[in-house]
Design a protein around this motif. Structure first.
Motif, PDB file in Angstrom:
ATOM      1  N   GLU A   1       0.857  -1.186   0.000  1.00 40.01           N
ATOM      2  CA  GLU A   1       0.000   0.000   0.000  1.00 40.01           C
ATOM      3  C   GLU A   1       0.894   1.238   0.000  1.00 40.01           C
ATOM      4  O   GLU A   1       1.822   1.346   0.812  1.00 40.01           O
ATOM      5  N   TYR A   2       0.620   2.131  -0.938  1.00 36.64           N
ATOM      6  CA  TYR A   2       1.419   3.352  -1.054  1.00 36.64           C
ATOM      7  C   TYR A   2       0.559   4.573  -0.781  1.00 36.64           C
ATOM      8  O   TYR A   2      -0.646   4.567  -1.033  1.00 36.64           O
ATOM      9  N   GLN A   3       1.207   5.632  -0.300  1.00 34.78           N
ATOM     10  CA  GLN A   3       0.543   6.937  -0.198  1.00 34.78           C
ATOM     11  C   GLN A   3       1.306   7.864  -1.142  1.00 34.78           C
ATOM     12  O   GLN A   3       2.477   8.183  -0.908  1.00 34.78           O
ATOM     13  N   GLU A   4       0.663   8.252  -2.214  1.00 35.13           N
ATOM     14  CA  GLU A   4       1.360   9.014  -3.250  1.00 35.13           C
ATOM     15  C   GLU A   4       1.740  10.422  -2.797  1.00 35.13           C
ATOM     16  O   GLU A   4       0.976  11.078  -2.088  1.00 35.13           O
ATOM     17  N   LEU A   5       2.906  10.862  -3.241  1.00 37.38           N
ATOM     18  CA  LEU A   5       3.385  12.223  -3.000  1.00 37.38           C
ATOM     19  C   LEU A   5       3.536  12.922  -4.344  1.00 37.38           C
ATOM     20  O   LEU A   5       3.571  12.271  -5.388  1.00 37.38           O
ATOM     21  N   THR A   6       3.645  14.236  -4.301  1.00 35.34           N
ATOM     22  CA  THR A   6       3.783  14.982  -5.560  1.00 35.34           C
ATOM     23  C   THR A   6       5.142  14.687  -6.191  1.00 35.34           C
ATOM     24  O   THR A   6       6.176  14.880  -5.548  1.00 35.34           O
ATOM     25  N   PRO A   7       5.147  14.210  -7.405  1.00 38.89           N
ATOM     26  CA  PRO A   7       6.434  13.887  -8.022  1.00 38.89           C
ATOM     27  C   PRO A   7       7.205  15.125  -8.484  1.00 38.89           C
ATOM     28  O   PRO A   7       6.611  16.130  -8.864  1.00 38.89           O
ATOM     29  N   VAL A   8       8.511  15.028  -8.396  1.00 40.70           N
ATOM     30  CA  VAL A   8       9.427  16.058  -8.905  1.00 40.70           C
ATOM     31  C   VAL A   8      10.127  15.419 -10.100  1.00 40.70           C
ATOM     32  O   VAL A   8      10.867  14.459  -9.938  1.00 40.70           O
TER      33      VAL A   8
END
Lengths: 857, 192
Positions: free
Chosen positions: A133-140
């Motif tokens: 299970e992942y919690q997405e973050l804003t990609p750079v």
């Protein structure tokens, strides 16, 4: 001074020794290794570019058919130390990182868990059952994303996504720009691409459950660097335990002291120049670094098991098999934990995702020039996108320093300023790729064409006007290195102009345009520090030269054959052939009598570099030459005793050692070996006579130089670029084997053409990789690569072993020559080329046939 | 990240297969030697050759049918052994790189094939990981067209990727092979 050599082999197109096994299916690549009882690994990889790991459940996967074990990042932390930054520049931050992602993933493909099973297929089946299970973050993703002040740091300890900044100034830059008649500025963007050797990465950790021996079979360009890095990462035990173990094993400590002394022999002066402020800065930013350093160091000294690295045949690398992979450390650690052999062979999707990527740089260049074309000064701003995880042992920092030194090129530029920024992003690993500094050549040579066009001059005249000519040498580049008379760039350009006849082409081009056809021509000239003068490495980063000396060991065996041991790691460069040529000429024996040993850290001399930096000929070849000569001297001494003759009267012809003019009374190498062995009390298994030589290039150094000329025709309707002619005039000094030199140059050019017209590692704005198969990452085929004409200028030199590098140059020269040709073909349409990737749709956008689609870039 | 796994359970050629455990028994001829093996239905021909027969001369470069490194000859046709299941090769004749040279009973090479000789003369390859695929491809098309033009050679080998050479030396190698094989044929004709 040069010593005259009969020269039976050097300079000849000798057939390759390697082909006897490689063309008959009898090579031994890492995928061919499979010890008894091996289990196979498959990695579970992140589908997100930037995300926190919330939970991992491998209970179902663990019960799947054939599964032996599954390890996640949390478990790997208990078995390994993190990778610790190796080469820190002042002010640079290089994040320590673990072999598997622990609580966060940082690019698509980041390894999160490893599954071990009885076959690769079963391991892959089970890998699909691991629930994460992942919690997405804003990609750079892009350089601009990373430079935004509000972008969340990918490595929190860094404080931002800027990992390194530097400003370097040489000469009076502001004054040059004030005085100049004209100033031109342009920003050049190069895309990300991938080395793509046909053999992917892979390794087999062979564990003998009954003993401490661990053999790490690898496809590596640098076996010793891999061995020590893996030892440091897998030596996971408390410092207290290490100290206790060390106290109980003084022999080990002494062996390390001996090894360290040997490795550093003669490099003390170099090391004194090294600046340690980078490491101190690193520790301040992330104090855990000190803990990890101490634990790795003590663990490495005291670990029970210490890997021996073995590589045999390697299916290409182009820089990608020099860096140490995180997967390597995982495989070794779990093999030692399970006490059984583990094998991992990467698939192509993984290789395109996590096998290493390169370039991805932006360079803004300003030239201050007079109306007559005289260059007064140059300013550049470089931004490099390092991706998520820094390369080990070398990251963007070092390559930015090479660019700093090389940017002024072969031109008289007395004022130069460079601002450098290295950023982190949620992309794959930035690694060296064939000429890791190549974009300095691309951007500068592209910009020179822009300047020439603005001034209404021919691009070749502008170059010749500003380039150092042989009569002006020696001179010093403004960035430090000495240009000695081997820097023949201007000679290669003049010869290229004679062969290419650009003036005649201009008339042809004009005529073609009137009939709707688009023809273009482009030139590019560069020099490469291979071997490079001693002040080159100091200019790059003080102290780094200490790492580069290379030892060749050579022995006369009891049976009269000769064995050379090298730290080089051949992976296509034909060292077995060329080194045998060099040694055979020195020793006066048939080259069939000479054998090269490489790839096994147990029986090859230590060296960090392995094969890279176009050093196989200049440094490795030189080391073989001088060690062979040392062996020859010893053999002749022994033979003089046997023949009761004066050593100065002896000669060697076809392996027969005799008094000059009296071949009938000669001794063979086997007879001399037998005599030496019995004198030494040997029993015939040990080498009879040994010699060695440590070499770091000739005292004057030496430069490899070339001019590339590319002709293009562009279809105005489809944007498709074809290359009717391609020409290289190069000077690599004396060629040991011209056929091998030509193969290196042509192969490099092919990769440069691929880079411009076909290949692109493409990420979307969310950091999703769009080019993870060969259907999307376009590799050039025989239909795309033209015949490449080669002209050699073998500038003679007083330097002995005047071998200069050819490994990387082809890939350095092709992108500027080709992009210059494309702009030349489209110039009348007002097109300026400021990017490196130019597939048909982009050409059509530039010519206004279709509307620009920003998302496609 | 994992390569697409094949799930076929049935041989196209109707070999004996067990629907219960997903295995099948295949019989084929590899480099002139008859072999019979029980295999998983999803096993690729490449993995069969490399892992079950220890013929590791056939290399896997991409495992999705683009690079051509795994090319072998199946009944006179060049095929990608990564895209063919072992069960599909049931009843066929396969030649791999190991079968090109003439060998004695112990597998020692007596004489190499003209294509191998030609590639050595022309410095055709560098790392040579791709070489087995190129050689098997060339072998097949020179059977069909013993006197190709350079343009035809270029096109015929364009289904195989080489990252080292830029292809020019491989094309030169095929041209050399054409010459050697033509000379051999002339010699053979004279002897007859």
């Amino acid at each position: 001074m040069r010593e005259a050599v009969a020269g039976r082999y050097i300079g000849q197109r000798v057939r390759r020794v390697e082909d006897q096994r490689l063309l008959t299916g009898r090579g031994s690549f890492v995928a061919d290794v499979e010890p008894e009882g091996t289990v196979h690994a498959a990695f579970v990889r992140s589908p997100f570019a930037n995300a926190n790991i919330v939970s991992i459940d491998h209970s179902v996967a663990s019960r799947a058919k054939g599964v032996v074990a599954i390890y996640t990042g949390a478990e790997i932390c208990l078995l390994t130390n993190p990778f610790i930054p190796f080469s820190n520049l002042p002010g640079q931050f290089t994040p320590p990182f673990w072999a598997l992602a622990v609580d966060r993933v940082r690019f698509v493909g980041d390894p999160v868990a490893v599954v071990l099973a009885y076959s690769r297929a079963l391991a892959e089946d089970a890998a699909e059952l691991v629930e994460i299970e992942y919690q997405e973050l804003t990609p750079v993703v892009s350089i601009d994303d990373a430079l935004r002040t509000d972008s969340e740091p990918i490595w929190p300890a860094a404080g931002s996504n800027i990992l390194y900044e530097a400003a370097d100034q040489f000469g009076e830059v502001d004054e040059a720009f004030r005085k100049a008649d004209r100033v031109f500025t342009e920003t050049f963007t190069s895309h990300r691409l991938s080395n793509q050797p046909l053999e992917t990465r892979g390794c087999v950790a062979e564990v003998d459950p009954e003993s401490d021996e661990v053999v790490f079979h690898a496809a590596t360009q640098a076996g010793h660097a891999l061995r020590w890095t893996l030892a440091a990462v897998t030596a996971r035990q408390s410092a207290v335990k290490s100290i206790r173990a060390l106290a109980g094993n003084r022999g080990r400590l002494k062996a390390f002291a001996r090894g360290a002394k040997a490795a550093l022999a003669g490099t003390g002066d170099q090391l004194k120049k090294a600046d340690s402020s980078g490491t101190i800065h690193q520790i301040r930013k992330d104090p855990r670094t000190l803990l990890y350093l101490g634990r790795s160091f003590l663990g490495t000294l005291s670990a029970e098991r210490f890997p021996r690295v073995v590589a045999k045949d390697i299916g290409g690398g182009f820089g990608s098999k020099g860096p140490v992979s995180r997967e390597d450390a995982v495989i070794l650690a779990v093999a030692m934990e399970l006490n059984r052999s583990v094998k991992w062979i990467e698939d192509r999707v993984e290789n395109l995702t996590d096998g290493g990527q390169a370039r991805d740089e932006r360079l803004t260049i300003s030239f201050a020039v007079q109306d007559d074309g005289t260059i007064l000064g140059m300013k550049a701003n470089l931004v490099m996108n390092q991706g998520a995880y820094p390369g080990v042992p070398f990251n963007c920092g070092l390559f930015s320093r090479i660019m700093k030194v090389m940017l002024p090129g072969t031109y008289r530029i007395d004022a130069f300023r460079l601002d450098t920024t290295v950023v982190a992003s949620n992309k794959g690993r930035y690694i060296p790729y064939r000429g890791p500094w190549a974009n300095e050549t691309w951007a500068r040579e592209r910009m020179l064409d822009v300047v020439a066009r603005e001034l209404g001059m021919s691009a070749t005249q502008l170059r010749l006007k500003n380039m150092y000519h042989p009569s002006e040498l020696p001179a010093k580049m403004i960035t430090g290195p000495t240009l000695d008379p081997t820097m023949t760039a201007a000679t290669t350009l003049q010869r290229a102009i004679e062969l290419a006849e650009p003036a005649a082409f201009a008339a042809k081009q004009e005529d073609a345009r009137s009939r709707g056809r688009l023809l273009g021509i482009g030139f590019a000239t560069y020099h490469e520090a291979a071997p490079g003068p001693p002040d080159y490495t100091d200019a790059v980063t003080p102290g780094v030269g200490a790492l580069l000396a290379e030892k060749s060991e050579i022995s006369l065996e009891a049976d009269g054959t000769v064995t050379i041991r090298t730290q080089q790691m051949p992976h296509g460069q034909s060292h077995e052939t060329t080194y045998a040529q060099v040694a055979a000429d020195q020793l006066g024996v048939p080259m069939e009598q000479v054998r090269l040993v490489w790839g096994d850290t147990k029986n090859t001399p230590f060296g960090i570099m392995g094969t890279g930096g176009s050093r196989g000929g200049p440094i490795g070849g030189g080391a073989v030459q001088f060690s062979s000569r040392a062996l020859r001297t010893k053999i002749l001494d022994q033979a003089a005793d046997l023949l009761e003759a004066n050593v100065n009267d002896l000669e060697i012809v076809d392996g027969n050692i005799h008094v000059r003019g009296v071949p009938a009374k000669g001794k063979s190498f086997a007879e001399v070996a037998a005599a030496a062995a019995s004198a030494g009390g040997g029993i015939g298994d040990e080498p009879a006579i040994t010699a060695e030589f440590t070499y770091n290039g000739p005292p004057q150094g030496g430069w490899a130089c070339a001019t590339h000329v590319c002709w293009v025709e562009i279809d105005p309707d489809t944007g498709f670029v074809t290359i009717p002619r391609y020409l290289v005039v190069e000077d690599c000094g004396e060629m040991i084997n011209p056929a091998i030199v030509e193969g290196q140059v042509r192969g490099g050019v092919a990769q440069g053409i691929g880079a411009v017209l076909y290949e692109k590692t493409n990420y979307d704005e969310f950091g999703n990789l769009q080019s993870s198969t060969y259907m999307d990452y376009l590799m050039p085929t025989a239909m795309e690569i033209p015949e490449i004409e080669l002209h050699h200028l073998e500038t003679p030199s007083e330097v002995e072993a005047n071998y200069r590098g050819v490994g990387e140059g082809g890939a350095i020269g092709a992108p500027p020559a080709l992009t210059n040709a494309i702009e030349n073909a489209l110039a009348h349409l007002g097109v300026r080329i400021t990017e490196q990737h130019l597939p048909p749709h982009r050409i059509l956008e530039l010519t206004g046939v279709i509307k620009p689609n920003v998302a496609s870039r | 990240m994992n390569s697409p796994s094949a799930t076929a359970t049935q041989s196209a050629m109707g070999s004996l297969h067990s629907p219960i455990d997903g295995t099948a028994t295949i019989e084929l001829e590899v480099n002139g030697v008859g072999v019979t093996r029980r295999v998983n239905a999803r096993l690729s021909l490449a993995d069969f050759l490399r892992e079950r027969l220890d013929l590791t001369g056939t290399h896997l470069g991409c495992e999705h049918g683009v690079c051509g490194a795994c090319t072998v000859v199946l009944n006179d046709e060049a095929v990608r052994s990564c895209l063919i299941l072992a069960v599909q090769a049931d009843g066929s004749r396969i030649t791999t790189i190991e079968g090109l040279a003439e060998t004695d009973h112990d597998g020692q090479i007596i004489s190499i094939h003209p294509i191998q000789r030609a590639m050595q003369e022309a410095h055709g390859f560098q790392c040579a990981f791709c070489a087995p695929g190129f050689l098997m491809t060339a072998l097949c098309f020179l059977e069909r067209n013993p006197a190709p033009t350079r343009a035809q050679i270029r096109e015929e080998i364009s289904g195989n990727l080489c990252r080292c050479t830029g292809y020019q030396s491989i094309i030169a190698g095929v041209e050399t092979a054409v010459e050697i094989m033509a000379a051999d044929r002339r010699e053979g004709a004279q002897d007859a």
